[in-house]
Design an enzyme around this catalytic site. Structure first.
Site, PDB file in Angstrom:
ATOM      1  N   HIS A   1       0.811  -1.230   0.000  1.00 40.81           N
ATOM      2  CA  HIS A   1       0.000   0.000   0.000  1.00 40.81           C
ATOM      3  C   HIS A   1       0.839   1.272   0.000  1.00 40.81           C
ATOM      4  CE1 HIS A   1      -3.892  -2.013   1.082  1.00 40.81           C
ATOM      5  NE2 HIS A   1      -3.064  -2.881   1.621  1.00 40.81           N
TER       6      HIS A   1
ATOM      7  N   LYS B   1      -9.355  13.124   4.790  1.00 41.00           N
ATOM      8  CA  LYS B   1      -8.370  12.036   4.775  1.00 41.00           C
ATOM      9  C   LYS B   1      -7.387  12.283   5.905  1.00 41.00           C
ATOM     10  CE  LYS B   1      -7.378  13.429   0.503  1.00 41.00           C
ATOM     11  NZ  LYS B   1      -7.449  12.212  -0.300  1.00 41.00           N
ATOM     12  N   ARG B   2      -6.544  11.287   6.233  1.00 40.24           N
ATOM     13  CA  ARG B   2      -5.533  11.520   7.259  1.00 40.24           C
ATOM     14  C   ARG B   2      -4.677  12.734   6.906  1.00 40.24           C
ATOM     15  NH1 ARG B   2      -4.936   7.690  11.525  1.00 40.24           N
ATOM     16  NH2 ARG B   2      -3.096   8.915  12.053  1.00 40.24           N
TER      17      ARG B   2
ATOM     18  N   LYS C   1      -0.128  14.340   1.326  1.00 41.82           N
ATOM     19  CA  LYS C   1      -1.504  14.549   0.865  1.00 41.82           C
ATOM     20  C   LYS C   1      -1.787  16.041   0.634  1.00 41.82           C
ATOM     21  CE  LYS C   1      -3.255  10.464   3.350  1.00 41.82           C
ATOM     22  NZ  LYS C   1      -3.837   9.577   2.329  1.00 41.82           N
TER      23      LYS C   1
ATOM     24  N   THR D   1      -9.053   6.094  -1.802  1.00 45.62           N
ATOM     25  CA  THR D   1     -10.367   5.478  -1.988  1.00 45.62           C
ATOM     26  C   THR D   1     -11.467   6.507  -1.721  1.00 45.62           C
ATOM     27  OG1 THR D   1     -10.125   4.612   0.251  1.00 45.62           O
ATOM     28  CG2 THR D   1      -9.753   3.062  -1.547  1.00 45.62           C
TER      29      THR D   1
ATOM     30  N   LYS E   1     -15.262   7.393  -3.571  1.00 50.63           N
ATOM     31  CA  LYS E   1     -16.545   7.632  -2.887  1.00 50.63           C
ATOM     32  C   LYS E   1     -17.127   8.982  -3.305  1.00 50.63           C
ATOM     33  CE  LYS E   1     -14.546   5.147   0.947  1.00 50.63           C
ATOM     34  NZ  LYS E   1     -13.708   5.284   2.154  1.00 50.63           N
TER      35      LYS E   1
HETATM   36  C1  26Q Z   1       2.880  -0.026  10.642  1.00 52.26           C
HETATM   37  C2  26Q Z   1       3.759  -0.406  11.628  1.00 52.26           C
HETATM   38  C3  26Q Z   1       3.639   0.115  12.910  1.00 52.26           C
HETATM   39  C4  26Q Z   1       2.591   1.000  13.198  1.00 52.26           C
HETATM   40  C5  26Q Z   1       1.698   1.368  12.201  1.00 52.26           C
HETATM   41  C6  26Q Z   1       1.843   0.863  10.927  1.00 52.26           C
HETATM   42  C7  26Q Z   1       0.889   1.277   9.861  1.00 52.26           C
HETATM   43  C8  26Q Z   1      -0.476   1.352  10.097  1.00 52.26           C
HETATM   44  C9  26Q Z   1      -1.362   1.749   9.106  1.00 52.26           C
HETATM   45  C10 26Q Z   1       1.345   1.583   8.585  1.00 52.26           C
HETATM   46  C11 26Q Z   1       0.452   1.960   7.580  1.00 52.26           C
HETATM   47  C12 26Q Z   1      -0.925   2.042   7.830  1.00 52.26           C
HETATM   48  C13 26Q Z   1      -1.924   2.454   6.828  1.00 52.26           C
HETATM   49  C14 26Q Z   1      -1.661   2.744   5.568  1.00 52.26           C
HETATM   50  C15 26Q Z   1      -2.705   3.167   4.633  1.00 52.26           C
HETATM   51  O1  26Q Z   1      -3.832   3.424   5.014  1.00 52.26           O
HETATM   52  N1  26Q Z   1      -2.394   3.252   3.334  1.00 52.26           N
HETATM   53  C16 26Q Z   1      -3.372   3.635   2.340  1.00 52.26           C
HETATM   54  O2  26Q Z   1      -3.992   2.455   1.846  1.00 52.26           O
HETATM   55  C17 26Q Z   1      -5.082   2.752   0.996  1.00 52.26           C
HETATM   56  C18 26Q Z   1      -5.736   1.444   0.610  1.00 52.26           C
HETATM   57  O3  26Q Z   1      -4.923   0.748  -0.294  1.00 52.26           O
HETATM   58  C19 26Q Z   1      -4.628   3.537  -0.214  1.00 52.26           C
HETATM   59  O4  26Q Z   1      -5.760   3.909  -0.943  1.00 52.26           O
HETATM   60  C20 26Q Z   1      -3.846   4.783   0.215  1.00 52.26           C
HETATM   61  O5  26Q Z   1      -3.292   5.409  -0.923  1.00 52.26           O
HETATM   62  C21 26Q Z   1      -2.748   4.397   1.197  1.00 52.26           C
HETATM   63  O6  26Q Z   1      -2.106   5.555   1.686  1.00 52.26           O
END
Ligand code: 26Q
Length: 817
Positions: free
Chosen positions: A361, A552-553, A558, A660, A664
C-alpha cells in the site's frame, strides 16, 4: 437472491425479542429504557439472525470443501454496522416499522451507535469494503483482525490544537453485533528459547516460549447483500491465561526477557494511531505476532476439521496479507508445519509459497516496515532462525541469477546489514508469497519499476495490479438515499450489486429535468451537512456555495497545506483585489494527525486559526468559509460525501498509492480536482478529461524537477500571489497580537525545502480552481459533469476489485447459499 430473513421476518416476535433484551440483557423496562438501550436491544435482537446464519455458513459442507480466502489485517475500519446490516438483510423498512410501533424512530436509534474505529484510514477501510464485497458475491471468506479495547483516538480541538482522547468503542454494555467464541480460544507464546533434540536420528527444533497468553475470538457478522451468507470478521482479544501461573511468574525466562511491565491485557489494548511505520515498538511487534499466530492456528484448525491434509492447504486456503503488518505469519506457518507437524523444510516451503499473497500500500521509503533482528531474536527466537534460513536459500537464488553481484545481494537481502541489523518485512513478503499486488495501476507500475525491480526480474509473474474499490452499498445506497432513489427510478434496483449498470444514467446527463432532480438531491444533502455543522459547530453555511471537501488523514504528502495556500490566496484576493469575483465557497477539512507527527498537528492548528478569522471577517462577506470538522470517522464521512461538490485529491504525484475517498466522492457526484496520482489516473480514464480537473506535475515531472535541483525560493519570489499568500502565515493576521504562530508550515515550505513540491504545483492548482469556479456558474453544465461522474465510476466498486483478486490471484469460486 433475496434473504430468507426478509420473507420470514415476523414483526411481533422481533418486537418481543427487543423487549426481552431490554429486560434480560440491559436490566431495564420499556418505560424506562434510554434511546441508547433501545438501540442496544434492537442490535442484539437483529444479531440473533446473523449469528444463526454465521453458524450455518460455518458448518456448510460446500464451503468447507471449497477454497476460502483469509484476509489478515491489523485494521478493519468497519464503521457502524446496524444500518448497513439492515440494508444487506433487506429488513430496513420492516424494522423501521417495528420500531416505530414501539415509539422509536430508526434513524435516531442508528445515531446511538458508536463507530467501531478499528483502523487508521484507507488500509483499514479497504479491508472493511473487501469483506462486504466477498460476502455480497459469496466468495468464502474469513477476516482476521484484532479486538482492540480502544480504537483510533477521538479528536477534539482545544484552542485550535488537536487533542486526543481514548475511544472506548464498545462502551460498558459491549457491542451488540459481536459474539464471543470461547471454544475457539488458543494459547500464544512469546520469548523463551529454542531446543534442539533428536527424533529417531533426525535433528529437530522446538520453541519453548517464556510467556504464554490467550487469544479469545470475537466474531462480527459480515452480511452478504441480499443473501443469507454471513462470514465472520474474527477479532482476537489478548487475555492473561487464568489462573495466572505462579510457576511462570517465578520462571527465570519471564524476567530475563525484560518485559515484566507488559501484561497480556496490554497487547490488544489500543490501536497504534499512525498510518506509517512506527519504529521499534516492542508492543506493536507483539500485536503483529499475536494476530498472525492466532489466525494461522485458526485457519489450520478449520482446514483439519474439514478433513483435509495439511499438504493440501493451498488447495483450500489462501492467505492475503494486508500490507506487511501480518508478515510474521509466514515464518509462523513454516514453524508449525516443521516443528509441530514434522514437515521437511522443502515441504513446508512449498505449502507457504502457494498460500500467501501480499498487498503493498505504499512506496514511501519511511513507511516500509523493518524490525530489528535483536528484537525479533528476543521475542520470537525460532522465527528468527527460520527467517535466516529463508534468506540463506533466497540469496543462493540471487547469486545464481546475478553471479558476483554483491550490490544486488545487499539490496535484495531480507536482512539489512549495518550496525543494527534489520529485517525487511516487504522483502520477506515478496519471497514468501505467490502473488504481490499494488492497489492502483500507476502504483503497481511504480512497484515494478522503482520498489521491486529486481524481484520483478527474478519472479516475472509474481507482481500484479488490483485497483482498489469501495462498497456501493455503504457508499451510495446507504449514505445517499436521495440519489439512490433517483437512480433506482431511472435504471431499476439492481445497481448496488452491479455498479456498471450506473452507465445507464449517462444518457440523462443532458436531460434538464434529470439535472434538476439530481441537483436538488445534492442540495438536500448539502443542507443535511450544513445542519450538522450548525448544530455541532455553530457555524452557519450557505448551501448555494461550492462545498469543497478534503477528508483524509493529515500528511504532508496529501498536501492539505496546498489547499491551505489556496484558501489564503482567495482571502488575499478578496481583501486586496476590488475586481476579484468568486462563487461563494465553503472549504471543508476533516483529518486526524498521528499524535507524534508534529508538523501535521501544526497544519491542523493553522487551518483552525485561519477558519476562525476568515469565518468572522466581515470583509469576506460570507464568500469564503473554512470548516474543520473534528473527529473524522466513517459515520461523519457518510454525511460529508453525499454533500460534496468538489473532491480534493491533491497528493504529490507518485506518493498516494491509490486513495479510496476519491472514488466515494466521485460516485456521489463531486468533481475531482486532482493530480495524476494513485487511482485519480483511472478515475480520469473512466469519466473523461472534461469531467475532472487535473493539475500539477506528473511522476516524471516530479523526478525531473528533483533531479535538476528544486528550490522553493524560486517559486516564492517569482509568483506574487504565492508570496502574498505564504506571507500571511508570518504576521498576526490569524493570531492577533501573536505574530509567527503559524510559521511552522511556512518554514517547512521555504527553509525546509518543501519536500512535497507544494510551491511547484501552486499556480496550476489555482488555475484549476478558477476553471471550476467558472464552470459552477453554469449549473446545467456542472450538473452534467456531476451526473457523468456518478454514471461512469462503476469500475471502482469493490465487487470488481474482489473479482480481480479471485480471478487473477486467489483462484477460488463462489458458493451460493
Ligand atoms: C505499521 C507499523 C507500525 C505502526 C503502524 C503501521 C501502519 C499502520 C497503518 C502503517 C500503515 C498504515 C496504513 C496505511 C494506509 O492506510 N495506506 C493507504 O492504503 C489505501 C488502501 O490501499 C490507499 O488507498 C492509500 O493510498 C494508502 O495511503
Amino acid at each position: 437472491m433475496k434473504p430468507t430473513q426478509q420473507n420470514q421476518f415476523d414483526k411481533t416476535s422481533f418486537q418481543n425479542s427487543v423487549k426481552q433484551h431490554l429486560s434480560a440483557t440491559y436490566a431495564t423496562t420499556v418505560e424506562h429504557a434510554s434511546p441508547q438501550q433501545w438501540y442496544l436491544a434492537m442490535g442484539r435482537a437483529l444479531a440473533e439472525f446473523t449469528t444463526l446464519d454465521l453458524l450455518e455458513t460455518e458448518s456448510d459442507k460446500r464451503i468447507q470443501n471449497a477454497k476460502s480466502v483469509n484476509y489478515l489485517s491489523l485494521e478493519f475500519l468497519i464503521g457502524r454496522l446496524t444500518g448497513n446490516n439492515l440494508i444487506s438483510m433487506g429488513l430496513y423498512q420492516q424494522v423501521a416499522q417495528a420500531m416505530e410501533e414501539m415509539g422509536h424512530n430508526l434513524t435516531d436509534l442508528l445515531e446511538e451507535e458508536r463507530d467501531p474505529s478499528l483502523g487508521n484510514g484507507g488500509l483499514g477501510r479497504l479491508a472493511a469494503c473487501f469483506m462486504d464485497s466477498c460476502a455480497a458475491q459469496e466468495f468464502p471468506t474469513v477476516g482476521y483482525g484484532l479486538h482492540y479495547e480502544y480504537g483510533l483516538f477521538k479528536q477534539s480541538f482545544q484552542d485550535c490544537h488537536q487533542k486526543e482522547a481514548p475511544d472506548a468503542w464498545r462502551c460498558v454494555e459491549g457491542y451488540p453485533w459481536e459474539v464471543a467464541r470461547p471454544e475457539l480460544a488458543q494459547e500464544i507464546g512469546f520469548y523463551g528459547h529454542v531446543e534442539v533434540y533428536q527424533d529417531e536420528g533426525v535433528e529437530r527444533r522446538r520453541w519453548v516460549p517464556g510467556m504464554t497468553v490467550q487469544s479469545m475470538p470475537w466474531d462480527l457478522p459480515i452480511v452478504g447483500y441480499e443473501s443469507d451468507t454471513v462470514y465472520p470478521l474474527r477479532l482476537w482479544e489478548c487475555r492473561a491465561i487464568a489462573p495466572f501461573s505462579l510457576a511462570s511468574f517465578n520462571n527465570g525466562d519471564y524476567f530475563e526477557a525484560q518485559h515484566s511491565l507488559i501484561d497480556a491485557g496490554n497487547i490488544t489494548k489500543v490501536l497504534y494511531p499512525n498510518d506509517n511505520h512506527e519504529k521499534g515498538k516492542t508492543l506493536r511487534l507483539m500485536q503483529q505476532y499475536f494476530h498472525s499466530a492466532a489466525s494461522i492456528r485458526d485457519i489450520l484448525r478449520r482446514h483439519i476439521q474439514s478433513g483435509h491434509s495439511l499438504a493440501s492447504l493451498p488447495d483450500y486456503e489462501t492467505i492475503q496479507l494486508n500490507d506487511t503488518h501480518p508478515t510474521i505469519a509466514i515464518p509462523e506457518l513454516m514453524r508449525i508445519l516443521m516443528d509441530e507437524h514434522l514437515f521437511t523444510w522443502d515441504e513446508a516451503w512449498a505449502v507457504c509459497t502457494k498460500t500467501f499473497a501480499y498487498t503493498n500500500h505504499t512506496l514511501l521509503p519511511e513507511a516500509l516496515e523493518t524490525w530489528s533482528e535483536s528484537l525479533i531474536q528476543r521475542l520470537l527466537p525460532r522465527h528468527m532462525e527460520i527467517i535466516y534460513h529463508i534468506n540463506h536459500l533466497f540469496l543462493q537464488e540471487v547469486r545464481a541469477k546475478w553471479p558476483g553481484d554483491v550490490a544486488k545481494q545487499q539490496k535484495l537481502s531480507i536482512i539489512q546489514e549495518g550496525f543494527h541489523r534489520m529485517v525487511r518485512m516487504a522483502n520477506l513478503c515478496v519471497v514468501g508469497s505467490y502473488a504481490v499486488n499494488g492497489v492502483a495501476a500507476l502504483h503497481s507500475e511504480l512497484v515494478k519499476r522503482d520498489l521491486f525491480p529486481e524481484f520483478h526480474e527474478l519472479y516475472p509473474t509474481r507482481l500484479h495490479n488490483v485497483t482498489n474499490g469501495i462498497t456501493p452499498r455503504r457508499w451510495l445506497k446507504y449514505c445517499n438515499p436521495g440519489l439512490s432513489a433517483l437512480i433506482t427510478d431511472k435504471i431499476g434496483s439492481e445497481w448496488p450489486a452491479d455498479l456498471d449498470q450506473l452507465q445507464g444514467i449517462a444518457k440523462f446527463a443532458e436531460d434538464g429535468q434529470f439535472q434538476k432532480q439530481y441537483m436538488s438531491v445534492k442540495k438536500a444533502n448539502k443542507q443535511r451537512l450544513a445542519d450538522w455543522v450548525q448544530d455541532n459547530m455553530g457555524i452557519a453555511l450557505n448551501t448555494d456555495a461550492i462545498f469543497d471537501v478534503q477528508i483524509k488523514r493529515l500528511h504532508e504528502y496529501k498536501r492539505q497545506h496546498l489547499n491551505m495556500l489556496h484558501i489564503l490566496s482567495l482571502y488575499y484576493r478578496l481583501l486586496n483585489d476590488p475586481d476579484f469575483d468568486m462563487v461563494p465557497r465553503v472549504v471543508f477539512f476533516a483529518a486526524k494527525a498521528a499524535p507524534g507527527y508534529h508538523l501535521a498537528k501544526e497544519i491542523i492548528y493553522a487551518l483552525n486559526k485561519i477558519a476562525e478569522k476568515v469565518n468572522s471577517d466581515p470583509r469576506v462577506n460570507d464568500k469564503l468559509k473554512v470548516v474543520f470538522i473534528p473527529d473524522y470517522r466513517v459515520s461523519i464521512a457518510e454525511i460529508i460525501i453525499p454533500a460534496a461538490d468538489v473532491s480534493e485529491q491533491i497528493s504529490t504525484a507518485g506518493k498516494e498509492a491509490s486513495g479510496t475517498g476519491n472514488m466515494k466522492l466521485a460516485l456521489n457526484g463531486a468533481l475531482t480536482i486532482g493530480t495524476m496520482d494513485g487511482a485519480n489516473v483511472e478515475i480520469r480514464e473512466e469519466v473523461g478529461d472534461d469531467n475532472i480537473y487535473i493539475f500539477g506535475l506528473e511522476v516524471d515531472g516530479v523526478e525531473a524537477l528533483r533531479a535538476q535541483g528544486y528550490n522553493p525560493y524560486d517559486y516564492y519570489h517569482a509568483d506574487p500571489l504565492l508570496k502574498s499568500s505564504l506571507d500571511l502565515l508570518l504576521g498576526d493576521e490569524f493570531t492577533p497580537g501573536e505574530p509567527g504562530k503559524l510559521r511552522a508550515t511556512f518554514d517547512s515550505l521555504i527553509d525546509g525545502g518543501d519536500p512535497y513540491l507544494v510551491l511547484a504545483d501552486f499556480a496550476s492548482y489555482v488555475s484549476a480552481h478558477e476553471a471550476m469556479d467558472e464552470q459552477y456558474r453554469d449549473q446545467a453544465g456542472w450538473a452534467k459533469k456531476a451526473i457523468l461522474n456518478t454514471a461512469l465510476v462503476g469500475k471502482f466498486s469493490s465487487d470488481r476489485s474482489i473479482r480481480d483478486y479471485v480471478n487473477n490471484i486467489w483462484k477460488l469460486e463462489s458458493v451460493t447459499r
